[in-house]
Design a protein around this motif. Sequence first.
Motif, short mmCIF file in Angstrom:
data_model
loop_
_atom_site.label_atom_id
_atom_site.label_comp_id
_atom_site.label_asym_id
_atom_site.label_seq_id
_atom_site.Cartn_x
_atom_site.Cartn_y
_atom_site.Cartn_z
N THR A 142 0.84 -1.21 0.00
CA THR A 142 0.00 0.00 0.00
C THR A 142 0.87 1.25 0.00
N LEU A 143 1.92 1.26 0.83
CA LEU A 143 2.83 2.42 0.89
C LEU A 143 3.51 2.64 -0.46
N SER A 144 3.97 1.54 -1.04
CA SER A 144 4.66 1.62 -2.33
C SER A 144 3.74 2.16 -3.41
N SER A 145 2.51 1.67 -3.45
CA SER A 145 1.53 2.13 -4.43
C SER A 145 1.22 3.61 -4.24
N SER A 146 1.05 4.02 -2.98
CA SER A 146 0.75 5.43 -2.66
C SER A 146 1.89 6.35 -3.08
N LEU A 147 3.13 5.92 -2.80
CA LEU A 147 4.30 6.73 -3.14
C LEU A 147 4.52 6.80 -4.65
N SER A 148 4.25 5.68 -5.35
CA SER A 148 4.43 5.65 -6.81
C SER A 148 3.51 6.66 -7.49
N LYS A 149 2.31 6.84 -6.93
CA LYS A 149 1.37 7.82 -7.51
C LYS A 149 1.80 9.25 -7.22
N GLN A 150 2.46 9.47 -6.06
CA GLN A 150 2.83 10.82 -5.68
C GLN A 150 4.24 11.20 -6.10
N VAL A 151 4.91 10.30 -6.84
CA VAL A 151 6.32 10.51 -7.13
C VAL A 151 6.57 11.74 -8.01
N ALA A 152 5.59 12.10 -8.83
CA ALA A 152 5.78 13.24 -9.74
C ALA A 152 5.67 14.56 -8.99
N GLN A 153 6.79 15.24 -8.86
CA GLN A 153 6.81 16.56 -8.24
C GLN A 153 6.81 17.59 -9.37
N TYR A 154 5.69 18.24 -9.57
CA TYR A 154 5.57 19.15 -10.72
C TYR A 154 6.04 20.56 -10.36
N ASP A 155 6.85 21.09 -11.23
CA ASP A 155 7.39 22.43 -11.07
C ASP A 155 6.41 23.41 -11.71
N MET A 156 5.36 23.74 -10.98
CA MET A 156 4.24 24.51 -11.55
C MET A 156 4.67 25.91 -12.01
N TYR A 157 5.59 26.53 -11.28
CA TYR A 157 6.01 27.89 -11.64
C TYR A 157 6.66 27.91 -13.03
N SER A 158 7.62 27.00 -13.24
CA SER A 158 8.29 26.93 -14.55
C SER A 158 7.30 26.54 -15.64
N MET A 159 6.38 25.63 -15.32
CA MET A 159 5.37 25.21 -16.30
C MET A 159 4.49 26.39 -16.71
N MET A 160 4.10 27.21 -15.73
CA MET A 160 3.24 28.37 -16.03
C MET A 160 3.98 29.40 -16.89
N VAL A 161 5.27 29.61 -16.61
CA VAL A 161 6.06 30.57 -17.40
C VAL A 161 6.10 30.12 -18.86
N GLY A 162 6.40 28.83 -19.09
CA GLY A 162 6.44 28.29 -20.45
C GLY A 162 5.10 28.40 -21.14
N THR A 163 4.02 28.06 -20.42
CA THR A 163 2.67 28.11 -20.99
C THR A 163 2.29 29.53 -21.39
N VAL A 164 2.63 30.52 -20.54
CA VAL A 164 2.31 31.93 -20.84
C VAL A 164 2.99 32.36 -22.14
N ILE A 165 4.28 32.00 -22.31
CA ILE A 165 5.02 32.39 -23.53
C ILE A 165 4.37 31.77 -24.76
N VAL A 166 4.06 30.47 -24.67
CA VAL A 166 3.46 29.76 -25.82
C VAL A 166 2.11 30.37 -26.19
N MET A 167 1.28 30.67 -25.19
CA MET A 167 -0.05 31.22 -25.46
C MET A 167 0.05 32.65 -26.01
N GLU A 168 1.04 33.41 -25.56
CA GLU A 168 1.23 34.77 -26.09
C GLU A 168 1.62 34.73 -27.57
N VAL A 169 2.52 33.81 -27.91
CA VAL A 169 2.93 33.68 -29.33
C VAL A 169 1.74 33.29 -30.18
#
Length: 941
Positions: free
Chosen positions: A372-399
């Motif tokens: 159960t612990l392993s399954s729970s951790l495997s799902k949470q393993v992705a640490q998303y860098d939301m700030y960098s993602m938002m910066v990239g998305t803003v540039i793409v949408m502006e273009v």
Amino acid sequence: MMDGEGIASNWTKIPPPLFRKVVIVLIDALRDDFVFGSKGKQFMPYTTQVIEKGTSYSFIAEAKPPTVTMPRIKALMTGSIPGFIDVVVNLNSPALMSDNLIWQAKAAGKRIIFYGDDTWVKLFPKHFVEYDGTTSFFVSDFTEVDDNVTRHLDRVLKREDWDLLILHYLGLDHIGHMTGPNSPLVGPKLREMDNVLKKIHISLLSKEGEASLPSLLVVCGDHGMSETGSHGGSSEDEVHTPLLFISSAFEKRSGPLTQLELVQQTDLASTLAVGLGLPISRNNVGNIILPVVGSKTMREQLRFLHMNGFQLSTLLQENTPAYEKDLGYEQFKIAEKSHGNWIKLYLEGNNSEILLNLGKKVLKQYLEALRTLSSSLSKQVAQYDMYSMMVGTVIVMEVLLLLFLSVPKALSSRAEFEVPLSPPLFSLLFYLMCLMLCAVHVIVCTSAESLCYFCSMSWLTAVGVMMLISALMCGILSAVGKILENSRLPLKNPGASSSSWSEVDVLILAGTIGHVLSLGASSFIEEEHQTWYFLINTLCLALCQELCRNHFLLKECDLQLGTTMKQNFDSIGEASECKNIDVQAASNSKLGKAASSAEFVKGSDKWISLASPWIILICCRLLRSLNQTGVQWAHRPDFGHWLTSSEHKSELSVLAAISLVMIFVLVQRRCSLVSKIAMALGLLGVYSYRAAIGNVIFPWQHDSKDISKGITEARFVYVFVLGIVFTGTKDLLKSQVISADSSVKSTGLWEVYSGLVLLSALLFRPHNLPVLVFCLLIQTMMTKYIWRPLKFDAAQITIMHYWFGQAFFYFQGNSNGIATVDVSAGFVGLESYVEIPAIFLTAFATYAGPLLWAIHLLCYLSSEVSRNSAAVGHGCFCYALMRSIPVAIYIVLVTGLRYHLFIWSVFSPKLLYEGMHVFITAAICLFFTAMDQNHSQKVQG
């Protein structure tokens, strides 16, 4: 009390090692059925004997996508699940910074020796007391890459100055990439691996009499192999690999295996850590494989499982704020409490049945908690860098927004696309926006607990990104202001702006919107080829209707009226600067179309023209049968598999020869005499290359001929490719610098195009050559019998080219999974691994369909005399817009769906494809812009 304290202090102590020496044999692309299936029984007799009657434990290890080497090595050694960006980093692996088994072993004084894939040397620099790395990417090498590992074995196995020996064999993976899993080369390679395992096992057994502890031999694969011989995706063949533990410490097996237990690939790290007496890696999400430590006492087994559970619960606490409510954490605490009760009974000296039963119950509780612990951790393993993602998305949408706002200007008769940056660049708004964004950046970077990618960049780069965002925003506001200003002015020519939408226009708009919306569903991404096949088939039917209307539904009086109206529209076109069409002004008018094709109707080509859409439909249907792609039906047999099987080599040879002749006939029309000769010799060289590496045969050649790498033949073809492209480039430069003669420029473009066709013929597998033939055939038919008579404008023709380019991407056998990338194309004519040419050739072979259609678009628009000089500019803008819309929307969708079940197996691979396609589109648009310089200079003049 003393005993109690002694026992308590042992909880924090690392248990002693279970094995004296550990040998890990990692066989790249070792699929589970290569060992446990019929191939294993036939070609790996010793290994099969050990599995069925020896002292061993056998499992099927499941790898997580992406199934490429570097992320899998990380998973095996850290017990964690790597991010998808590791697919890109796989090309040049940086040192592994997170806690791992190799680092722990070195810190504990273990002496580690490594031979094999140099990815290990890059990941673990200065960790090995002795190593010899071989390049993993040179897939033409089947033998030397493994001989380089085996040549060290005899010497190392005699020595005693090592504790951990790691061997990574690459030959099987290379055979898979070049010839597939059913190749006759696979059997001998498996037999070679069986002999290596026999040598190691016998050597380890011979030395165990002298030692107090037994040794352990671990046999595993990093990933599997798809039916096409590639890997990277999430199909069962790619994620299921064998995992064998062979040691005299285990009980002897009594008979053949019945049902193999499925474990996770990440479980190996924690199991080996316990086996070597090391701490479990901090980021491990795997469980100890219990049978490997099953020979130990109940007390020791419970201690191992507690260690694993404690490490997993600590990792959960670090990653989850509400960790106490997690089911796995609660189960672990209950098991820990039961373990304490068992220890009390044990210390009291109770050896009854009650103690054994309670021990088994605690064991079961621990295993359930770990899962159960392993399954729970495997799902949470992705640490998303939301700030960098938002910066990239803003540039793409502006273009994208700036492209949309520029449509009226860019598609005007002058094809102007000027971003008004000069006034805003010095405006107060620009500086205020920069200041505000920098302030936000400082706040985010100083308040965030962990550094994000954007925060780790240098301040100069970060400020540059802020300025880009501010400049794009100012440009957008300026463009909006100009549009509002123009909307208040009265129209000079109301007639010029009124244009009726044809059925083709409606289809193009609906198809584009439908495709973009489909990207939000994982099933549509997996089977995206079906969307494109449907769209081009529907387009052919719409074109058939247009041709029928053009030829049969127009009367002579309409033609005369149309001629008069055409002249009126021409005069309007000269006066108006904001007309959204590039051909004669009547191109959107049915009457105008009728007038412009009056001569064509009388011609003898009328019936060929009417048959063209149906012939194209037949070609597309044949191409669909050549390569099954996607996920749902990829396993089903297709014509390509039939051709590539060893018993149909003669049929493949005939088809390849006919295809190469057809390519010459279709592509040589616009080339100079020298280029025609070069093309003929080059195509002969292509066949010679394929014969040299054993794909096809000459009529006088026998199958017993030795297979070479074909380096000389491939380089012979490269000489002609470079010669043709150089001739074309010379003509292009002449047209740009010396003369403004459009015929010289047109000839140069067609020369470059024919050179790229020759390169594609060399890189394509022989069974895929018909894709190239049909590509050229459809382009020829559409040019002569559809686009010219119907007088479509540049925007419509560009979108048709884009659609067919996308369809041909899938006709090649590509998909949105990493496994369909043909890595072998990157090593045609190379003697060793050279990164830049290998990446270029692989990318070119993968995107040959879209590339050839894009270059054909440029050639067609430049060579059509009837079009106005802005046609190339229109084409470039429309192509950029068609590529930008799905990319920008998809980035937003993926950000929103980042916790989707299929984010790693479906959405992320598609994002990599889209990113690469954007780079290629940018290069194409730069080429378009360079070719349109003459027009720009004339306008300025």
